[in-house]
Design an enzyme around this catalytic site. Structure first.
Site, PDB file in Angstrom:
ATOM      1  N   LYS A   1       0.812  -1.228   0.000  1.00 53.94           N
ATOM      2  CA  LYS A   1       0.000   0.000   0.000  1.00 53.94           C
ATOM      3  C   LYS A   1       0.846   1.279   0.000  1.00 53.94           C
ATOM      4  CE  LYS A   1      -4.395  -1.652   1.798  1.00 53.94           C
ATOM      5  NZ  LYS A   1      -4.148  -3.034   2.292  1.00 53.94           N
TER       6      LYS A   1
ATOM      7  N   GLU B   1     -10.506   6.958   4.457  1.00 53.29           N
ATOM      8  CA  GLU B   1     -11.148   5.984   5.327  1.00 53.29           C
ATOM      9  C   GLU B   1     -10.185   4.815   5.508  1.00 53.29           C
ATOM     10  OE1 GLU B   1     -11.224   5.869   2.164  1.00 53.29           O
ATOM     11  OE2 GLU B   1     -11.001   3.714   1.778  1.00 53.29           O
TER      12      GLU B   1
ATOM     13  N   SER C   1       1.856  -9.798  -0.992  1.00 60.13           N
ATOM     14  CA  SER C   1       1.522  -8.385  -0.835  1.00 60.13           C
ATOM     15  C   SER C   1       1.895  -7.792   0.521  1.00 60.13           C
ATOM     16  CB  SER C   1       0.035  -8.178  -1.106  1.00 60.13           C
ATOM     17  OG  SER C   1      -0.742  -9.039  -0.292  1.00 60.13           O
TER      18      SER C   1
HETATM   19  C1  LIG Z   1      -4.996  -4.121   1.811  1.00 62.99           C
HETATM   20  C2  LIG Z   1      -4.260  -5.363   1.491  1.00 62.99           C
HETATM   21  C3  LIG Z   1      -4.656  -6.221   0.433  1.00 62.99           C
HETATM   22  C4  LIG Z   1      -5.908  -6.006  -0.350  1.00 62.99           C
HETATM   23  O1  LIG Z   1      -5.974  -4.847  -1.078  1.00 62.99           O
HETATM   24  P1  LIG Z   1      -5.798  -4.798  -2.663  1.00 62.99           P
HETATM   25  O2  LIG Z   1      -6.120  -3.408  -3.016  1.00 62.99           O
HETATM   26  O3  LIG Z   1      -6.737  -5.804  -3.259  1.00 62.99           O
HETATM   27  O4  LIG Z   1      -4.393  -5.162  -2.952  1.00 62.99           O
HETATM   28  C5  LIG Z   1      -3.870  -7.315   0.159  1.00 62.99           C
HETATM   29  N1  LIG Z   1      -2.764  -7.605   0.874  1.00 62.99           N
HETATM   30  C6  LIG Z   1      -2.356  -6.820   1.891  1.00 62.99           C
HETATM   31  C7  LIG Z   1      -1.140  -7.209   2.649  1.00 62.99           C
HETATM   32  C8  LIG Z   1      -3.088  -5.676   2.229  1.00 62.99           C
HETATM   33  O5  LIG Z   1      -2.682  -4.909   3.262  1.00 62.99           O
END
Ligand SMILES: *Cc1c(COP(=O)(O)O)cnc(C)c1O
Length: 401
Positions: free
Chosen positions: A92, A114, A385
């Protein structure tokens, strides 16, 4: 050739996307759209963003061959794109820094957003502190109580956390937080920019967030070419709103031989409303958060309750570009259940020494199945992610540790 990579000039991906906002938000959002269209063509703006990603976030993130996990699954080689190693522990931050630099360029004093579980709030508060902006995060009152560590992080980083919906029946949650943040944005937009948390919302946000995340796939493409001398056979990423998935996918969308999989939460039970968050599987065309997209909704168009073991995937809508990529067949959308996700979490801990975010484990779970079906010389890249430190108490409880 189908344009998979971006929207038309009005923010439409096929029939999805657009900008559906109340009159008081039209001017504020048009201003963001115009400023972004100009910034994205300014090499100096992009150079500043890339420099911060290198020196502050720690990019490029490694592309790691998960040798033992691969041996365990039998079949394709599994590579992990290590977004968990970014400063703040997830992808993010890539788009939050982009949004913060845009706000600064527009002469704004404050970022507003938000947050659900607080991941976006923490990443944005970080970017605001870095760039020198105030930050105000609206959060459902229930989430404020449940997510104490993230509230503390935001406050330490100098953000103001505004609890929303104490008086709402059932307590305040994400929807009330979005409405409340938009309300302040409409009122204060001379000094404020709204910074969304995923590739969702009214145009230009889905395009803007995707652009800022696309660095993930640009790096991964170079890295796999260096390591394997060819493109991967498959990409896999978890889909909540869809930003990390588009981050990995974008650079490969025009390579027809690369198969692409988005994975959403089947939760506890894919066939029971309220027990999953599988928007791509069970959603229908509708309107949510200022965009036309697929929505899990009842007959009146109210969003359904959703569940996922991963709070970051717990969303009854999805970014409009994903709805389009599903319709065109370019991306295949799959699911992973809470149980499969926990197994993947355990596998990555034990086999690779990596504690992954539960969100990312949805992608790992599907990649493990896919690897077993593919020949041994094939290659899969999974977007890892985020890291799982935030999830360890919950997982320990679930696994009975
Ligand atoms: C917020 C988050 C997601 C989901 O959000 P996307 O916008 O679909 O990527 C996925 N993995 C992690 C670690 C997150 O913090």
């Amino acid at each position: 050739m189908t344009n998979y990579k971006t929207s038309d000039v009005n923010g439409y991906f096929g029939s999805y996307g657009g900008r559906f906002v109340p009159p008081q938000l039209e001017a504020p959002i048009a201003e963001v759209a115009a400023a972004y269209a100009e910034a994205v063509r300014d090499p100096e703006f992009l150079a500043e963003w890339e420099q911060l990603l290198a020196d502050y976030v720690g990019r490029p993130t490694p592309l790691f061959f998960a040798k033992k996990l691969t041996a365990e699954c039998g079949g394709a080689k599994i590579y992990l794109k290590r977004e968990d190693l970014n400063h703040t522990g997830a992808h993010k931050i890539n788009h939050c820094i982009g949004e913060a630099l845009l706000a600064k360029r527009m002469g704004k004093k404050k970022l507003i957003a938000e947050t659900g579980a607080g991941q976006h709030g923490v990443a944005l508060a970080t970017a605001a502190a870095l760039v020198g902006l105030e930050c105000e995060i609206h959060m459902g009152a229930i989430d404020v109580a449940k997510q104490r560590p993230n509230v503390l992080r935001m406050e330490l980083l100098g953000a103001k956390v505004v609890p929303v919906g104490e008086n709402v029946v059932g307590g305040g949650a994400l929807k009330e937080a979005v409405d409340s943040a938009f309300e302040v944005f409409a009122r204060d937009y001379k000094d404020t920019m709204f910074a969304i948390g995923s590739a969702v919302g009214p145009d230009p946000y889905p395009n803007m967030v995707r652009d800022f995340q696309s660095i993930v796939g640009r790096e991964a493409r170079q890295q796999i070419l260096a390591k394997e001398g060819r493109l991967p056979d498959a990409l896999v990423a978890a889909v909540g709103g869809g930003s990390n998935a588009l981050g990995l996918f974008t650079e490969f969308l025009d390579d027809a031989d690369v198969k692409i999989y988005g994975v959403e939460p089947a939760g506890k039970n894919l066939e029971v409303v309220g027990e999953h968050a599988a928007t791509m599987t069970h959603g229908s065309a509708g309107m949510i958060h200022g965009m036309q997209t697929l929505v899990l909704q009842d007959e009146e168009g109210n969003p359904n309750p959703v569940h996922s073991i991963a709070s970051g995937l717990d969303y009854p809508g999805v970014g409009p570009q994903h709805a389009f990529l599903k319709e065109t067949g370019r991306v295949s959308y799959q699911t992973a259940s809470d149980t499969e996700t926990l197994q993947a979490f355990k596998a990555l801990c034990r086999h690779e020494g990596i504690i992954p975010a539960l969100e990312s484990c949805h992608a790992v779970a599907y990649a493990m199945k896919l690897a077993a079906e593919l020949p041994a010389d094939s290659v899969i890249i999974v977007n890892l992610s985020g890291r799982g430190d935030k999830d360890i108490d919950y997982v320990a409880e679930k696994l009975g540790i």
